[in-house]
Enzyme design. Structure first.
Site, mmCIF file in Angstrom:
data_model
loop_
_atom_site.group_PDB
_atom_site.id
_atom_site.type_symbol
_atom_site.label_atom_id
_atom_site.label_comp_id
_atom_site.label_asym_id
_atom_site.label_seq_id
_atom_site.Cartn_x
_atom_site.Cartn_y
_atom_site.Cartn_z
ATOM 1 N N LEU A 67 17.459 17.049 -25.000
ATOM 2 C CA LEU A 67 16.844 17.264 -23.700
ATOM 3 C C LEU A 67 16.132 18.605 -23.667
ATOM 4 O O LEU A 67 16.757 19.660 -23.767
ATOM 5 C CB LEU A 67 17.905 17.206 -22.590
ATOM 6 C CG LEU A 67 18.800 15.959 -22.586
ATOM 7 C CD1 LEU A 67 19.805 16.032 -21.458
ATOM 8 C CD2 LEU A 67 17.965 14.692 -22.503
ATOM 9 N N GLY B 9 10.301 18.067 -23.954
ATOM 10 C CA GLY B 9 10.260 16.699 -24.448
ATOM 11 C C GLY B 9 11.692 16.209 -24.568
ATOM 12 O O GLY B 9 12.550 16.930 -25.077
ATOM 13 N N ARG C 217 5.721 14.046 -19.355
ATOM 14 C CA ARG C 217 5.501 12.688 -19.849
ATOM 15 C C ARG C 217 6.182 11.667 -18.940
ATOM 16 O O ARG C 217 7.268 11.921 -18.407
ATOM 17 C CB ARG C 217 6.043 12.540 -21.272
ATOM 18 C CG ARG C 217 5.368 13.458 -22.281
ATOM 19 C CD ARG C 217 6.133 13.446 -23.593
ATOM 20 N NE ARG C 217 5.552 14.371 -24.568
ATOM 21 C CZ ARG C 217 6.224 14.893 -25.586
ATOM 22 N NH1 ARG C 217 7.490 14.578 -25.775
ATOM 23 N NH2 ARG C 217 5.634 15.722 -26.422
ATOM 24 N N GLU D 176 17.044 22.471 -36.817
ATOM 25 C CA GLU D 176 15.906 21.757 -37.379
ATOM 26 C C GLU D 176 15.321 22.469 -38.597
ATOM 27 O O GLU D 176 14.977 21.824 -39.600
ATOM 28 C CB GLU D 176 14.833 21.565 -36.302
ATOM 29 C CG GLU D 176 15.277 20.631 -35.185
ATOM 30 C CD GLU D 176 14.348 20.649 -34.002
ATOM 31 O OE1 GLU D 176 13.685 19.627 -33.753
ATOM 32 O OE2 GLU D 176 14.272 21.697 -33.318
#
Length: 409
Positions: free
Chosen positions: A214, A217, A246, A395
């Site tokens: 969350l 995006g 979005r 990441e």
């Protein structure tokens, strides 16, 4: 083991984030290091923010968090921005021996992480429509990295790679076969983040796991035995959960209605499609409903001041996520663990509490005191059948791991 500095590049529409890892010393990687892996150490991280403005920021922090570069340059374009990064790495910091790029989408033909070649860049560029906000800048950065770091191997690490295990029933869109043959299907995104959560849970990865990434995006993924079986985002990152700007999933008739209204005032199908894309990807979501902001922090402050539209936007966000958790619970036939990650997932205490409230029938019970935290924690109550955790993603480390693996192939 010899030194192996690896540069990680993560480019956005108005920023370039990067980090430098030492991947060859054998020193400890810290959080989430899986047994048996080569150990990694992050030496530096930095970013160039505000591309396209006169109010840019360029900063680099060392491993202790101290800023070793802190500048406010004019950043009229991405060329100037990336040149700042390249010049710094050629002068004051370890010159990379390998470079890993986060690539949001490789389209239907590129499913594996791999070494970057000019031909691969052209192929990725041909599928810009699958991630229109991300691919153009990523393609530019890949070309520049090959030019500015000659002889250094570059690798594409795909956000879609983790989702490649989805079964056909989840990947297939209910559309005519001619469009499926063009590559129209569910791909899923934020895959590097999801992979990093599974990585951190090793060696005790729950059999039935839901992870909610969350942020500006937002997406959510169902994971069985460490592998993705379904995810909320579809052909593009616009699908799934309502997010910062979005729509998330929406009745296609709404898009057709808007397209026809745009076409009444616009000459040319391409121009109409571009305007529709801007509506669905840049003007919708939390921003569209609140008519105020796509930033959860702004919306929370507005709610405190009695702003009803901000309240409705956040309620819509929470309601959508609850529906996805419920559907994935059914798909997994139960749930062992729910993980929150991403900027909102890690830091917005109220969102986590609101999402979990009402999910007690699924065995999800939050402990308010445990939930009063930002960062890694177990936040479920003692009597909760489902463990609820907050885990920040890793990441960049995942990208480094893929780079090292690919170097050895």
């Amino acid at each position: 083991m010899s030194s192996l500095p690896v540069l990680v590049l993560n480019s956005g529409s108005s920023s370039i984030k990067f980090s430098i890892y030492e991947a060859g010393t054998g020193r400890a990687a810290g959080l989430g290091q899986a047994a048996g892996d080569d150990r990694r150490e992050r030496l530096y991280e930095g970013a160039v923010d505000g591309i396209g403005t006169d109010l840019g920021k360029f900063w680099i922090k060392d491993a202790s968090g101290k800023k070793v570069v802190d500048q406010t340059p004019a950043l009229p374009n991405r060329s100037v921005a990336f040149r700042l990064v390249a010049d710094a790495l050629h002068s004051e910091f370890p010159t990379p021996k390998a470079i890993g790029h986060r690539v949001v989408s490789g389209g239907p033909t590129i499913e594996e992480n791999q070494r970057i070649t000019p031909a691969l860049i052209e192929e990725i560029d041909s599928y810009t429509a699958f991630a229109p906000l991300h691919t153009p800048i990523a393609v530019y950065i890949m070309r520049e990295a090959l030019r500015l770091f000659p002889g250094v191997p570059n690798f594409a690490v795909l956000d879609t790679w983790f989702h490649r295990t989805m079964p056909q029933i989840a990947r297939l869109m209910p559309i005519p076969a001619e469009y499926s043959a063009m590559g129209v299907r569910r791909y899923g995104y934020h895959g590097i983040s999801y992979e990093s959560i599974v990585y951190q849970l090793q060696p005790h990865v729950p059999g039935k796991l839901i992870v909610a990434h969350l942020g500006n995006g937002a997406s959510i993924t169902a994971i069985r035995d460490g592998k993705c079986i379904d995810t909320s985002m579809g052909l593009t990152p616009t699908g799934g959960i309502i997010s910062g700007t979005r729509t998330g999933d929406i009745d296609p008739g709404v898009l057709l209605f808007i397209l026809r209204k745009i076409a009444e005032k616009t000459v040319g199908a391409d121009a109409a499609a571009d305007q529709l894309e801007a509506v669905a990807s840049k003007k919708a979501g939390l921003l569209g409903v609140s008519e105020l902001s796509n930033d959860m922090r702004d919306l929370r402050e507005a709610i405190q001041n009695g702003n009803s539209k901000a309240r409705l936007a956040v309620d819509k966000f929470v309601w959508t996520i609850q529906k996805w958790i419920g559907s994935f619970f059914a798909e997994l036939n139960g749930l062992d663990m729910l993980v929150f990650t991403g900027g909102i997932g890690e830091n917005d205490i109220a969102s986590r509490a609101e999402i979990c409230t009402g999910l007690e029938a699924l065995g999800i019970v939050l402990d308010p005191e445990r939930n009063n935290v930002r960062g890694k924690a177990v936040i479920s109550a003692e009597n909760s059948r489902v463990t609820v955790r907050v885990i920040p993603p890793l990441e960049d480390l995942m990208i480094v791991n893929h780079v090292v693996r690919l170097l050895g192939e």
